[in-house]
Write an enzyme that holds these catalytic residues in place. Structure first.
Site, PDB file in Angstrom:
ATOM      1  CE  LYS A 115     -22.917 140.882  36.327  1.00 47.16           C
ATOM      2  NZ  LYS A 115     -22.650 139.974  37.546  1.00 47.16           N
ATOM      3  CE  LYS A 197     -25.382 135.258  31.269  1.00 47.37           C
ATOM      4  NZ  LYS A 197     -24.203 135.040  32.381  1.00 47.37           N
ATOM      5  CE  LYS A 200     -27.070 133.669  38.797  1.00 50.04           C
ATOM      6  NZ  LYS A 200     -25.793 133.454  39.549  1.00 50.04           N
TER       7      LYS A 200
HETATM    8  P1  TYM Z   1     -22.576 133.034  37.588  1.00 51.77           P
HETATM    9  O1  TYM Z   1     -23.078 132.846  38.925  1.00 51.77           O
HETATM   10  O2  TYM Z   1     -23.181 134.020  36.851  1.00 51.77           O
HETATM   11  O3  TYM Z   1     -22.943 131.625  36.916  1.00 51.77           O
HETATM   12  C1  TYM Z   1     -22.534 130.337  37.661  1.00 51.77           C
HETATM   13  C2  TYM Z   1     -22.153 129.625  36.341  1.00 51.77           C
HETATM   14  O4  TYM Z   1     -23.137 129.150  35.402  1.00 51.77           O
HETATM   15  C3  TYM Z   1     -23.017 129.188  34.193  1.00 51.77           C
HETATM   16  N1  TYM Z   1     -24.250 129.910  33.283  1.00 51.77           N
HETATM   17  C4  TYM Z   1     -24.475 129.230  32.127  1.00 51.77           C
HETATM   18  N2  TYM Z   1     -24.284 128.211  31.638  1.00 51.77           N
HETATM   19  C5  TYM Z   1     -24.882 127.968  30.572  1.00 51.77           C
HETATM   20  N3  TYM Z   1     -26.072 128.655  29.918  1.00 51.77           N
HETATM   21  C6  TYM Z   1     -26.362 129.748  30.790  1.00 51.77           C
HETATM   22  N4  TYM Z   1     -27.413 130.370  30.548  1.00 51.77           N
HETATM   23  C7  TYM Z   1     -25.851 130.130  31.831  1.00 51.77           C
HETATM   24  N5  TYM Z   1     -25.684 131.026  32.871  1.00 51.77           N
HETATM   25  C8  TYM Z   1     -24.830 130.877  33.782  1.00 51.77           C
HETATM   26  C9  TYM Z   1     -21.819 130.294  34.192  1.00 51.77           C
HETATM   27  O5  TYM Z   1     -20.988 130.271  33.131  1.00 51.77           O
HETATM   28  C10 TYM Z   1     -20.981 129.971  35.540  1.00 51.77           C
HETATM   29  O6  TYM Z   1     -20.133 128.708  35.180  1.00 51.77           O
HETATM   30  N6  TYM Z   1     -18.080 135.128  37.981  1.00 51.77           N
HETATM   31  C11 TYM Z   1     -19.016 133.869  38.112  1.00 51.77           C
HETATM   32  C12 TYM Z   1     -18.748 133.064  39.245  1.00 51.77           C
HETATM   33  C13 TYM Z   1     -17.531 133.116  39.774  1.00 51.77           C
HETATM   34  C14 TYM Z   1     -16.507 131.936  39.190  1.00 51.77           C
HETATM   35  C15 TYM Z   1     -15.173 132.072  40.001  1.00 51.77           C
HETATM   36  C16 TYM Z   1     -16.582 130.896  38.373  1.00 51.77           C
HETATM   37  C17 TYM Z   1     -16.824 133.740  40.573  1.00 51.77           C
HETATM   38  N7  TYM Z   1     -15.655 133.014  40.846  1.00 51.77           N
HETATM   39  C18 TYM Z   1     -14.231 131.233  40.003  1.00 51.77           C
HETATM   40  C19 TYM Z   1     -15.402 130.139  38.110  1.00 51.77           C
HETATM   41  C20 TYM Z   1     -14.158 130.327  38.991  1.00 51.77           C
HETATM   42  C21 TYM Z   1     -20.300 134.144  37.959  1.00 51.77           C
HETATM   43  O7  TYM Z   1     -21.053 135.289  37.907  1.00 51.77           O
HETATM   44  O8  TYM Z   1     -21.270 133.023  37.321  1.00 51.77           O
END
Ligand code: TYM
Length: 334
Positions: A115, A197, A200
């Site tokens: 990032k 990956k 978004k």
């Molecule tokens: P975020 O918003 O980027 O993604 C949300 C969830 O989606 C999963 N994910 C994927 N899984 C498989 N293939 C992909 N291409 C893919 N892209 C995203 C991510 O692994 C995630 O589970 N930091 C976290 C959000 C967060 C969080 C937490 C998660 C904040 N606090 C506490 C768990 C526990 C994030 O940015 O996820």
């Protein structure tokens, strides 16, 4: 434990439009876990502002994401679905945990490096301490399990390290959480570059399937998906593009890679891509329809936001008060 059940915490950022990766890697699994665990699912809007956001847009996306959780099948009476920013305990615990986290640990986080490279003009302290806020999210509810995609495992590891360090000093304060990767620990890749990956924040709209894409768009994107040169549907490392499409197909149909190879034996990429597109479109259709109904019901969603923030706050405060006492803050006088 809450009422004899283990606790589960997870969250998603309301940044950009949700992709098929978020759905297959996270949201779809969540729905199957609701009965077994006491679940907290947060829309992590505090994390979102580590990257500059348009306020009106962020508010809208956060509400859409919360609605989408319900549309995907999470019952808001059983699952605590809420905005992270509505429970101040997240920020308060995050500060305390910052004082138990080393710069060196945060420096190793690959997401920070990615990032920071992407937003070179805004490498703010929040971006750096992002994993500490994530640790606070999880530890605040004494979560036993955290379902995430593979990309978040490093953040889970640092959460465990922080919790263990804190417990070693103050006694058994935090439950040590385990990651939950789902059956396959699936990681959905970009349709344009299977080395990356699906994300978004990808600038190329053809690289990602968004959950609100219509059938035509989904099929068009799969037709354009980057594949390999073998011209056979085989699940192997030499064909990362096809492998990704097989993962997607299997996650939507419940089939195994072997069954998929057999099904498309002797057929070309074109037929297979079409089938993947159709499988994804029919997987997303019910979710899109339910979302369309729910957004119209403002009072219902407002009620859920209110009730669940109260519930989350109740459990968050229990942990926070304990932590505050442990580190030596004076007790509140009533
Ligand atoms: P975020 O918003 O980027 O993604 C949300 C969830 O989606 C999963 N994910 C994927 N899984 C498989 N293939 C992909 N291409 C893919 N892209 C995203 C991510 O692994 C995630 O589970 N930091 C976290 C959000 C967060 C969080 C937490 C998660 C904040 N606090 C506490 C768990 C526990 C994030 O940015 O996820």
């Amino acid at each position: 434990m809450i009422d004899g059940k283990k606790v589960l915490f997870s969250g998603m950022q309301a940044t950009g439009s949700l992709t098929l990766g978020n759905y297959l890697g996270a949201l779809k699994n969540w729905v199957n876990l609701s009965d077994e665990y006491e679940c907290f699912y947060s829309v992590v809007d505090l994390h979102s502002i580590t990257v500059r956001q348009d306020p009106a847009e962020l508010r809208k996306r956060a509400r859409n994401l919360l609605t989408l959780y319900i549309a995907a099948g999470l019952d808001p009476k059983k699952n605590c679905i809420y905005y992270q920013s509505h429970v101040s305990g997240h920020t308060e615990l995050s500060w305390i945990l910052n004082c138990f986290t080393y710069m060196g640990e945060l420096n190793r986080m690959t997401q920070f490096k990615d990032k920071a490279a992407k937003h070179a003009d805004n490498i703010n302290a929040g971006l750096f301490t992002y994993p500490v806020l994530m640790a606070a999210d999880i530890l605040l509810y004494q979560a036993d399990v955290v379902p995430v995609g593979k990309d978040q495992l490093q953040h889970l590891e640092i959460t465990r390290d922080i919790a263990q360090r804190f417990n070693a000093i103050y006694g058994d304060v935090f439950t040590i959480p385990e990651p939950y990767l789902g059956k396959a620990g699936i990681s959905i890749k970009s349709l344009q570059d299977p080395a990356k990956k699906m994300s978004k924040s990808d600038e190329n709209a053809n690289a990602s399937i968004y959950l609100m894409d219509d059938t035509d768009t989904i099929i068009r994107k799969f037709k354009r998906a980057v594949t390999d040169s073998e011209a056979s549907v085989r699940y192997c490392d030499e064909q990362p593009g096809i492998r990704n499409l097989i993962d997607i197909y299997c996650a939507c149909t419940g089939k195994t890679p072997e069954e998929t190879e057999k099904e498309f034996d002797g057929k070309g990429y074109g037929d297979f891509k079409m089938a993947v597109g159709e499988a994804v479109a029919s997987e997303l259709k019910p979710l899109q329809e339910r979302f369309g109904e729910l957004v119209k019901d403002k009072a219902y969603i407002d009620g859920i936001i209110r009730e669940n923030a109260e519930k989350a706050n109740y459990y968050a405060l229990k942990t926070l008060r304990k932590v505050q006492k442990k580190v030596g803050f004076p007790e509140r006088v009533r």
